[in-house]
Enzyme design. Sequence first.
Site, PDB file in Angstrom:
ATOM      1  N   ARG A  57       0.800  -1.227   0.000  1.00 35.83           N
ATOM      2  CA  ARG A  57       0.000   0.000   0.000  1.00 35.83           C
ATOM      3  C   ARG A  57       0.830   1.273   0.000  1.00 35.83           C
ATOM      4  NH1 ARG A  57      -2.704  -3.747   1.746  1.00 35.83           N
ATOM      5  NH2 ARG A  57      -0.827  -4.187   2.900  1.00 35.83           N
ATOM      6  N   THR A  58       1.751   1.372   0.950  1.00 38.11           N
ATOM      7  CA  THR A  58       2.373   2.679   1.178  1.00 38.11           C
ATOM      8  C   THR A  58       3.106   3.163  -0.076  1.00 38.11           C
ATOM      9  OG1 THR A  58       2.548   2.154   3.509  1.00 38.11           O
ATOM     10  CG2 THR A  58       3.873   3.991   2.737  1.00 38.11           C
ATOM     11  N   LYS A  87      26.758  -2.048  -2.302  1.00 36.86           N
ATOM     12  CA  LYS A  87      28.216  -1.956  -2.527  1.00 36.86           C
ATOM     13  C   LYS A  87      28.907  -1.175  -1.419  1.00 36.86           C
ATOM     14  CE  LYS A  87      27.395  -1.290  -7.493  1.00 36.86           C
ATOM     15  NZ  LYS A  87      27.672  -0.333  -8.584  1.00 36.86           N
ATOM     16  N   ARG A 108      11.265   4.025   3.120  1.00 35.46           N
ATOM     17  CA  ARG A 108      10.968   3.074   4.205  1.00 35.46           C
ATOM     18  C   ARG A 108      12.220   2.272   4.521  1.00 35.46           C
ATOM     19  NH1 ARG A 108       5.820  -0.889   4.384  1.00 35.46           N
ATOM     20  NH2 ARG A 108       4.948   1.072   5.155  1.00 35.46           N
ATOM     21  N   HIS A 136       5.448   5.904  11.638  1.00 36.47           N
ATOM     22  CA  HIS A 136       4.876   5.792  10.293  1.00 36.47           C
ATOM     23  C   HIS A 136       3.877   6.945  10.145  1.00 36.47           C
ATOM     24  CE1 HIS A 136       3.466   4.235   6.598  1.00 36.47           C
ATOM     25  NE2 HIS A 136       3.116   3.007   6.940  1.00 36.47           N
TER      26      HIS A 136
HETATM   27  C1  NCD Z   1       1.876  -1.138   8.136  1.00 38.28           C
HETATM   28  C2  NCD Z   1       3.378  -0.930   8.233  1.00 38.28           C
HETATM   29  O1  NCD Z   1       4.098  -1.118   7.256  1.00 38.28           O
HETATM   30  O2  NCD Z   1       3.791  -0.543   9.305  1.00 38.28           O
HETATM   31  N1  NCD Z   1       1.377  -1.250   6.851  1.00 38.28           N
HETATM   32  C3  NCD Z   1       1.151  -0.141   6.092  1.00 38.28           C
HETATM   33  O3  NCD Z   1       1.994   0.714   5.952  1.00 38.28           O
HETATM   34  N2  NCD Z   1      -0.041  -0.024   5.513  1.00 38.28           N
HETATM   35  C4  NCD Z   1       1.363  -2.177   9.068  1.00 38.28           C
HETATM   36  C5  NCD Z   1       2.015  -3.525   9.134  1.00 38.28           C
HETATM   37  O4  NCD Z   1       2.930  -3.850   8.392  1.00 38.28           O
HETATM   38  O5  NCD Z   1       1.547  -4.306   9.960  1.00 38.28           O
END
Ligand code: NCD
Length: 308
Positions: A57-58, A87, A108, A136
């Site tokens: 999703r993100t 590297k 991320r 997050h």
């Molecule tokens: C979450 C995350 O990556 O922290 N998912 C997300 O970003 N929609 C929740 C999870 O991984 O449980």
Amino acid sequence: MDFKGQHVLTTEQFDRKAVDQLIETAKSMEQFAKKGQRTDLMNGKILATLFFEPSTRTRFSFETAMIRLGGQVITNHDMLMTSSIKKGESLWDTGQVISRFADVIAMRHSKAGMVAELAKGSTVPVINAGDGPGDHPTQGLLDVYTIFREKGGLDGLKIGLIGDLKNSRVFHSEAKLFSQFKVKLILVSPPELAMPEEIIRLCQSRKIELMEAESVLDVISELDVISTNRIQEERFADRSTYERLKKSFIFDKKLLNEAKKEAILLNPLPRVDEIHPEIDVDPRCKYFEQVSYGVAVRMGLLKLVLGL
Ligand code: NCD
């Protein structure tokens, strides 16, 4: 808050005024966030998505947001294995390099603080798309937005955070954001997976009502918002502890029967054991709606950090 040119690294950057500002901006973006729609606001702008940890999703949400804003996307979804980090390049150098291609970066990483590390070398805004068990921000913000859209606001609500409160960065971001409103927060987890002390202290300093519980059955009937998330398997050092705790909470028809008729149930997804698919048709379950709201929220945030 003047978002222009700012990195978005932690949820603490968002005071109540900044949250309200983002909600308003996201609202104005909703018309363009739908399929088939777009604006040309970001014409010529480029978003780089750098993902060192799995995501469905993100990453797609950030990328969809940029495309609907009229901008374009460059991406690496497997930075750990296929970028020059492999590297031995430093995150600082990577930040320097990517900010010569892109106008904004969403990143991320599996370790808390690593997004901030790359941001030090970046000359363009870096948005934290999840850093280990840390934070997050955009998920927390889209959860606030979902509650606004579905319940009209947060003030006066009883909100339960139920699951792996220790390791879920989503719960950490939610607690920091929800506690800025006049809410009652009920934290439900097995004792081993309790919310970190510093986040509890932050919530307490904001003078909201706060309660901890172990049993979801004891509290579900009073909740207006039921926020859930999977037990975070990848954060456990010890496999047997995960196996013992992974089914601590399972939301199924029987459990949801105990909830208020007008309650809403949130989950950032992916779900594993904690949400039974039999409740997907229940109108109180908003986890797929959250995905749609997330595009408008990220469009709003991109607009603000690029100052357009
Ligand atoms: C979450 C995350 O990556 O922290 N998912 C997300 O970003 N929609 C929740 C999870 O991984 O449980």
